[in-house]
Every structure is written in C-alpha cells, then in structure tokens.
Design a protein around this motif. Structure first.
Motif, PDB file in Angstrom:
ATOM      1  N   ASN A 150     -16.309  21.268  19.342  1.00  0.00           N
ATOM      2  CA  ASN A 150     -15.799  20.695  17.852  1.00  0.00           C
ATOM      3  C   ASN A 150     -15.549  19.481  17.897  1.00  0.00           C
ATOM      4  OD1 ASN A 150     -15.428  23.092  16.879  1.00  0.00           O
ATOM      5  ND2 ASN A 150     -13.825  23.732  17.491  1.00  0.00           N
ATOM      6  N   MET A 177     -20.844  23.467  16.293  1.00  0.00           N
ATOM      7  CA  MET A 177     -20.344  24.601  14.949  1.00  0.00           C
ATOM      8  C   MET A 177     -22.278  24.260  15.202  1.00  0.00           C
ATOM      9  SD  MET A 177     -19.469  24.571  11.027  1.00  0.00           S
ATOM     10  CE  MET A 177     -17.927  24.963  11.644  1.00  0.00           C
ATOM     11  N   LYS A 182     -25.318  24.621   8.838  1.00  0.00           N
ATOM     12  CA  LYS A 182     -24.550  23.724   9.246  1.00  0.00           C
ATOM     13  C   LYS A 182     -25.054  22.867  10.083  1.00  0.00           C
ATOM     14  CE  LYS A 182     -20.658  24.566   7.486  1.00  0.00           C
ATOM     15  NZ  LYS A 182     -19.306  23.631   6.242  1.00  0.00           N
ATOM     16  N   SER A 204     -21.571  30.266  15.931  1.00  0.00           N
ATOM     17  CA  SER A 204     -21.841  30.659  14.288  1.00  0.00           C
ATOM     18  C   SER A 204     -22.782  30.707  14.209  1.00  0.00           C
ATOM     19  CB  SER A 204     -20.811  29.729  13.388  1.00  0.00           C
ATOM     20  OG  SER A 204     -19.405  30.066  13.433  1.00  0.00           O
ATOM     21  N   PHE A 230     -10.881  30.771   4.566  1.00  0.00           N
ATOM     22  CA  PHE A 230     -10.952  29.813   5.273  1.00  0.00           C
ATOM     23  C   PHE A 230     -12.551  29.549   5.192  1.00  0.00           C
ATOM     24  CE2 PHE A 230     -11.084  28.466   9.705  1.00  0.00           C
ATOM     25  CZ  PHE A 230     -10.853  27.228   9.739  1.00  0.00           C
ATOM     26  N   TYR A 231     -13.279  31.258   5.708  1.00  0.00           N
ATOM     27  CA  TYR A 231     -14.748  30.522   6.027  1.00  0.00           C
ATOM     28  C   TYR A 231     -14.941  30.685   4.919  1.00  0.00           C
ATOM     29  CZ  TYR A 231     -14.004  31.600  11.317  1.00  0.00           C
ATOM     30  OH  TYR A 231     -14.489  31.381  13.029  1.00  0.00           O
ATOM     31  N   ARG A 234     -15.110  27.135   4.147  1.00  0.00           N
ATOM     32  CA  ARG A 234     -16.144  26.237   4.638  1.00  0.00           C
ATOM     33  C   ARG A 234     -17.716  26.398   4.460  1.00  0.00           C
ATOM     34  NH1 ARG A 234     -16.422  27.944  10.987  1.00  0.00           N
ATOM     35  NH2 ARG A 234     -13.859  26.701  10.893  1.00  0.00           N
ATOM     36  N   TYR A 235     -18.126  27.436   3.720  1.00  0.00           N
ATOM     37  CA  TYR A 235     -19.451  28.082   3.664  1.00  0.00           C
ATOM     38  C   TYR A 235     -19.878  28.108   2.016  1.00  0.00           C
ATOM     39  CZ  TYR A 235     -20.737  28.408   8.316  1.00  0.00           C
ATOM     40  OH  TYR A 235     -20.934  28.630   9.881  1.00  0.00           O
ATOM     41  N   GLU A 237     -20.611  26.309  -0.224  1.00  0.00           N
ATOM     42  CA  GLU A 237     -21.593  24.815  -0.819  1.00  0.00           C
ATOM     43  C   GLU A 237     -22.692  25.678  -2.158  1.00  0.00           C
ATOM     44  OE1 GLU A 237     -21.274  21.502  -0.329  1.00  0.00           O
ATOM     45  OE2 GLU A 237     -19.737  21.175   1.037  1.00  0.00           O
ATOM     46  N   TYR A 240     -26.348  25.456   0.841  1.00  0.00           N
ATOM     47  CA  TYR A 240     -26.044  26.494   1.732  1.00  0.00           C
ATOM     48  C   TYR A 240     -26.608  27.861   0.713  1.00  0.00           C
ATOM     49  CZ  TYR A 240     -22.783  23.599   4.570  1.00  0.00           C
ATOM     50  OH  TYR A 240     -21.853  22.787   4.770  1.00  0.00           O
TER      51      TYR A 240
END
Ligand SMILES: NC(=O)c1ccc[n+]([C@@H]2O[C@H](COP(=O)([O-])OP(=O)(O)OC[C@H]3O[C@@H](n4cnc5c(N)ncnc54)[C@H](OP(=O)(O)O)[C@@H]3O)[C@@H](O)[C@H]2O)c1
Length: 327
Positions: A150, A177, A182, A204, A230-231, A234-235, A237, A240
C-alpha cells in the motif's frame, strides 16, 4: 503450477498466492483448512497473512495449517496496523517492530517469516528507522526479506535508496491493490517494480467480489461489499459498475467464469509475480484456482483491459507527444 523467481531473492513462488484474510473470519478453521488443502494440492507454496487479520486469530490458524509443512511454504505476514489501544501498539518504529514480529512468530508457531511487509506507510516513522529495525530482524533470522504494501512508488523508491546507501536489506516485494477497476498501480508501481526487479503480489484481484458479477442487480449480492461499508465505499463508482457490466457480458459470451478471468487478468501483467487469491469457501477458491488452466494471452488481456478506464499517465503527457522529443 508455474513457479517464478521473486525479486532478486532466487526464491521460487507459485504464480498464485493464498490470501488468508477470511480465515477465522468468514471461514471457520475447518473451512480454512479445506481451502488451504485444496491450494496445496494444486501446487501453491505461497501464503499471505497479517497480524491484524481476525485480531491475531488468522495468524494462529495459519500457524496450525503450516505445522506439518512449514518448509514447503513461503510465508508472508505484515505489521504496522493497530493491535492495541496504546500509542505504541501500532506503526513502524523499531520499538513496535520488535514487539510485532515476536507476537506474529508466536501466533504462527514458526521461527521465521519469509517476507515481512510494512502493511501501510507510517508517516510518523522515518523509513530509515524502520529499515534499520528490519535489518536487525534479518540478522536475527526472524525475517528473511523486508517488503512493503500500500505504498506510493516514491515511498518504495525512497526505501530502496536508503537500503542501497546504508547497505541494508532492501524491499524485495511490493503488495499493491490491483484489479480491472482499480488500475492505479499500472501508472507508477508496476513499471517501478519491473525496473527495480521487485516481486509484486497484488491483492483484491476480484475487487473484493465485485468482478464476480454478483452485485449487478442492486440489493441482490451477498458478501463483503454488501456487508462492509468500508469496501462498499471503495468500489462505489459508476465507472466501475460500467466496467463490471461489460466484463460480465464479455465472460458470459465465452462461457467463462468471471472470477477466474478477473484473477487471470491481474496475474497477466508482466510485472506481477502472483495475485493473492481469497475465498470464504472451497467453491470460491476453485474459481480462483481455475487460473492455473486459463490461457490469458496478451491479445485477450488487451481486449479485457479495454473494458475499463485507463488511469491518467504519471506525467500528464501522452507518449505520442513525447515521440517528437525522442526522434
Ligand atoms: N495488503 C493489504 O492491505 C491487503 C488488503 C486486502 C487483502 N489483502 C490480502 O489479499 C488477499 C485477497 O484479497 P481480497 O480478499 O480482497 O481478494 P478478492 O479476490 O478481491 O476478493 C475475494 C473475495 O471475493 C469473494 N469471492 C471470491 N470468489 C468468488 C466467487 N467465485 N463468486 C463470488 N464471490 C467471490 C469472496 O468474498 P465474499 O464472499 O464476502 O463476497 C472473497 O473473500 C487477502 O486474503 C489478504 O491476504 C491484503
């Protein structure tokens, strides 16, 4: 199973690495053992864990799984995340590093961790201090190779520069990641890793399950993205979601399992040593193990890559414009 040399170590690792973040969490110990056994049968010899997974439970399970076969496996673990309430129960100071490694070794029931990752960059500790601490652990035989997850490319390069200047063991592996939605790692980290001969084990590959396609109809999919805010953030969008729609249609036309293809895609970047696969049960791990028999040609990789938006260039300057200065 294909094995690859990792970094400049000479160590041969399988081209898939078994992730254990679910062990002791979504997967109880029996299921974890079944996942582990299946990976062992298919020739994996590379396993990733961390001190913070399951508040230490995961490392304890991994320790029991490796009890009779420790030397068959290349073991990665990580430190830096918070493991207690105190101001020094986290981070990359030499003080904490010493405590973190002893606690991990105890839980893992082993005398060494092969690749020991800084889990996240610690802005409170100079990298030089951490690298000196990691050097002590290498000298003591408690870890073999420092590694980092990271981190930005400049942070990794800064560490490599310090190691070179001070003659300290360098980071041999990075853990970014990286998946079809991503793709930031393509801009700086993966070219840097190729240039510096670093191992790369991206995590991931399924975008935490998103690329399996199970969340296509809102409110239907069950799993980490549904359960974990949280996840989900993150995704969350639209780009995506569009990539997932195109990718799932692409796989459906060819009767391919998207979880297999997504993992194969991550593994097919030339800089990548081994994607880290994760599962809550044996059925899921089988889809990832499908990669072993899947032929991701460069042409196919190009077609799949075109289904997602490319990240902006590192220099904000297009290659064709650069051409006029080069020729
Ligand atoms: N360095 C770091 O900061 C970091 C961060 C994260 C992970 N990691 C490492 O990388 C490993 C893999 O990461 P990840 O778990 O995020 O990988 P991933 O491949 O993106 O996600 C795996 C998850 O996707 C779901 N899944 C898997 N196969 C599926 C299938 N066939 N159909 C539907 N859903 C499926 C499962 O979750 P659900 O069933 O819950 O949906 C599974 O736990 C971890 O175990 C850990 O070792 C490292």
């Amino acid at each position: 199973m294909k094995y690859k040399t990792i970094g400049r170590t000479g160590v041969q690792v399988s081209s898939l690495c078994l992730g254990t973040m679910t062990f002791g969490n979504e997967a109880d110990e029996e299921v974890s053992r079944n996942i582990f056994d299946r990976c062992r049968e298919r020739g994996l010899n590379f396993i990733d864990t961390a001190d913070v997974y399951g508040n230490g439970r995961t490392e304890e399970i991994v320790g029991r799984l490796l009890q009779d076969c420790r030397d068959e496996w290349i073991l990665c673990s990580k430190f830096q995340g918070r493991t207690g309430p105190g101001p020094n129960d986290r981070g990359c100071s030499r003080l904490y590093l010493k405590r973190a490694v002893e606690a991990s070794l105890r839980r893992l029931g082993t005398d060494r961790i092969d690749f020991y990752f800084i889990h996240n960059f610690d802005p409170l500790t100079p990298l030089e201090e951490t690298l000196c601490g990691l050097n002590d652990l290498v000298r003591e035989g408690k870890i073999l190779y420092p590694a980092i997850s990271n981190a930005a490319a400049w942070q990794i390069m800064k560490g490599l520069g310090i190691s070179d200047r001070r003659d300290l063991p360098r980071f041999e592996c990075v853990q970014p990641m990286y998946n079809l939605v991503k793709r930031q790692a393509e801009v700086e980290i993966l070219p840097m890793a190729q240039s510096e001969d670093l191992g790369v084990i991206p995590y991931s590959p399924l975008a935490a399950g998103l690329l399996s396609g199970k969340y296509m109809s809102p409110g239907t999919g069950k799993g980490r993205i549904a359960d974990n805010q949280f996840y989900r953030a993150r995704y969350d969008e639209e780009d995506y979601r569009e990539t997932v729609r195109l990718f799932i249609a692409f796989c459906a036309e060819r009767h391919w399992n998207p979880a297999t293809v997504a993992t194969a895609w991550t593994g097919s970047h030339p800089a990548v040593t081994a994607p880290i696969i994760g599962a809550r049960n044996v059925e899921q791990i089988e889809t990832a193990l499908g990669v072993i028999d899947f032929d991701m040609t460069p042409q196919l990789r190009t077609e799949i890559t075109a289904l997602s938006k490319s990240p902006p260039l590192a220099t904000d300057r297009r290659d064709e414009q650069m051409g006029m200065f080069l020729h």
